[in-house]
Design a protein around this motif. Structure first.
Motif, PDB file in Angstrom:
ATOM      1  N   ARG A   1       1.980   1.970  -2.884  1.00 58.82           N
ATOM      2  CA  ARG A   1       0.452   2.248  -4.229  1.00 58.82           C
ATOM      3  C   ARG A   1       1.008   3.951  -4.432  1.00 58.82           C
TER       4      ARG A   1
ATOM      5  N   ALA B   1      -2.604  -3.990  -4.308  1.00 55.94           N
ATOM      6  CA  ALA B   1      -2.186  -2.895  -4.803  1.00 55.94           C
ATOM      7  C   ALA B   1      -1.544  -2.912  -5.880  1.00 55.94           C
TER       8      ALA B   1
ATOM      9  N   SER C   1       0.921   7.682  -7.030  1.00 54.53           N
ATOM     10  CA  SER C   1      -0.090   7.948  -7.246  1.00 54.53           C
ATOM     11  C   SER C   1       0.152   9.084  -7.378  1.00 54.53           C
TER      12      SER C   1
ATOM     13  N   GLU D   1      -3.046   0.829 -13.168  1.00 54.61           N
ATOM     14  CA  GLU D   1      -1.974   2.473 -13.720  1.00 54.61           C
ATOM     15  C   GLU D   1      -1.369   2.059 -14.899  1.00 54.61           C
TER      16      GLU D   1
ATOM     17  N   ASP E   1       0.872  -1.072   0.060  1.00 54.00           N
ATOM     18  CA  ASP E   1      -0.390   0.169  -0.149  1.00 54.00           C
ATOM     19  C   ASP E   1       0.810   1.210   0.084  1.00 54.00           C
TER      20      ASP E   1
ATOM     21  N   LEU F   1       6.088  -2.094  -7.638  1.00 54.46           N
ATOM     22  CA  LEU F   1       5.213  -3.162  -6.397  1.00 54.46           C
ATOM     23  C   LEU F   1       4.750  -4.386  -7.507  1.00 54.46           C
TER      24      LEU F   1
ATOM     25  N   GLU G   1      -3.380  -2.566  -8.433  1.00 59.76           N
ATOM     26  CA  GLU G   1      -4.247  -1.521  -9.323  1.00 59.76           C
ATOM     27  C   GLU G   1      -3.177  -0.861 -10.314  1.00 59.76           C
ATOM     28  N   ALA G   2      -1.784  -0.959  -9.508  1.00 56.32           N
ATOM     29  CA  ALA G   2      -0.567  -0.624 -10.206  1.00 56.32           C
ATOM     30  C   ALA G   2      -0.508  -1.319 -11.669  1.00 56.32           C
TER      31      ALA G   2
ATOM     32  N   PHE H   1       5.445   1.398  -9.627  1.00 60.23           N
ATOM     33  CA  PHE H   1       4.798   0.607 -10.111  1.00 60.23           C
ATOM     34  C   PHE H   1       5.271  -0.578 -10.357  1.00 60.23           C
TER      35      PHE H   1
END
Length: 253
Positions: A211, A242, A215, A249, A208, A233, A245-246, A230
């Motif tokens: 992440r 996380a 951001s 992105e 997290d 991660l 989500e990376a 990212f």
């Protein structure tokens, strides 16, 4: 005589329809006026009802918005309580595991006739340090949850430095980074998150933290560094939420 009265009779007869017409016009105007007044009264009544409905609707909307605000505050409080409970549970489980491992080692040493290793005083000090760190962290996180960001930052920073070897330290670093971010200090937030990742790579909040770093870097316009973060991660913590989500992105970059 009859001849003299005849013209007057004829004039009277001719005048009657004229009077009747005038009477009819007055009556018609009167009825039209009454109808118009009734219509206006109905319109005014309808408008009054519409205004009442609008007023009630506005009040209801304000009440609903107020209730939504209260619910959001309650949700935030519950999340904060859950965070503290989760931390305490993790801390308790670790202490139980440490005690179990220590006890098992001592029993094995006794069975094998080998002097048991470890210093009981050292174990006691470690347990006391964990307990103190947990108490300090709960107080610091409580300040963050209440929105007292600057006092929270000072308290969280103290926990992360004073109790660096405890389970509270990485949690404190994470929320320290979040406090910096909420105050608009992106660079300070990045420093805290990086300390967490580098010092506690196996901690549950490390993904997290990465992440959040990515951001922040995007918000600061540093797309190249954000992409690098990212990728780190995704590589270091595959399968985590996380990391998922990376990946999303990275597709946008």
């Amino acid at each position: 005589m009859l001849n003299r009265l005849l013209p007057f009779a004829l004039l009277s007869a001719l005048a009657l329809p004229g009077h009747a017409g005038l009477f009819d016009d007055d009556e018609a105007r009167k009825q039209i006026s009454e109808i118009r007044n009734q219509h206006e009264n109905r319109l005014n009544e309808q408008q009054r009802r519409i205004d009442q409905i609008d007023s009630r609707s506005g009040q209801k909307l304000v009440e609903v918005l107020g209730q939504m605000g209260e619910l959001n505050q309650q949700i935030a409080q519950l999340r904060g309580q859950l965070e503290v409970i989760t931390f305490n549970l993790q801390n308790l489980q670790k202490r139980q595991q440490d005690l179990y491992v220590d006890l098992d080692g001592r029993l094995r040493a006794i069975e094998e006739g080998v002097p048991s290793g470890g210093n009981p005083l050292s174990h006691a000090r470690s347990a006391q340090s964990e307990a103190e760190a947990a108490t300090a962290y709960e107080a610091a996180y409580g300040l963050y949850r209440e929105g007292k960001l600057k006092p929270a930052m000072a308290a969280l920073n103290e926990v992360s430095s004073k109790y660096a070897g405890t389970q509270a330290a990485p949690n404190a670093l994470f929320w320290l980074g979040m406090a910096h971010a909420r105050l608009g200090d992106g660079k300070g937030a990045l420093v805290s998150f990086r300390k967490l990742v580098d010092g506690y790579r196996d901690h549950a909040k490390a993904p997290d933290a990465l992440r959040a770093m990515g951001s922040l870097q995007l918000d600061m316009g540093d797309r190249k560094t954000a992409a690098k973060t990212f990728k780190e991660l995704v590589t270091s913590y595959p399968g985590t939420e996380a990391a998922k989500e990376a990946e999303k992105e990275l597709k946008k970059l």
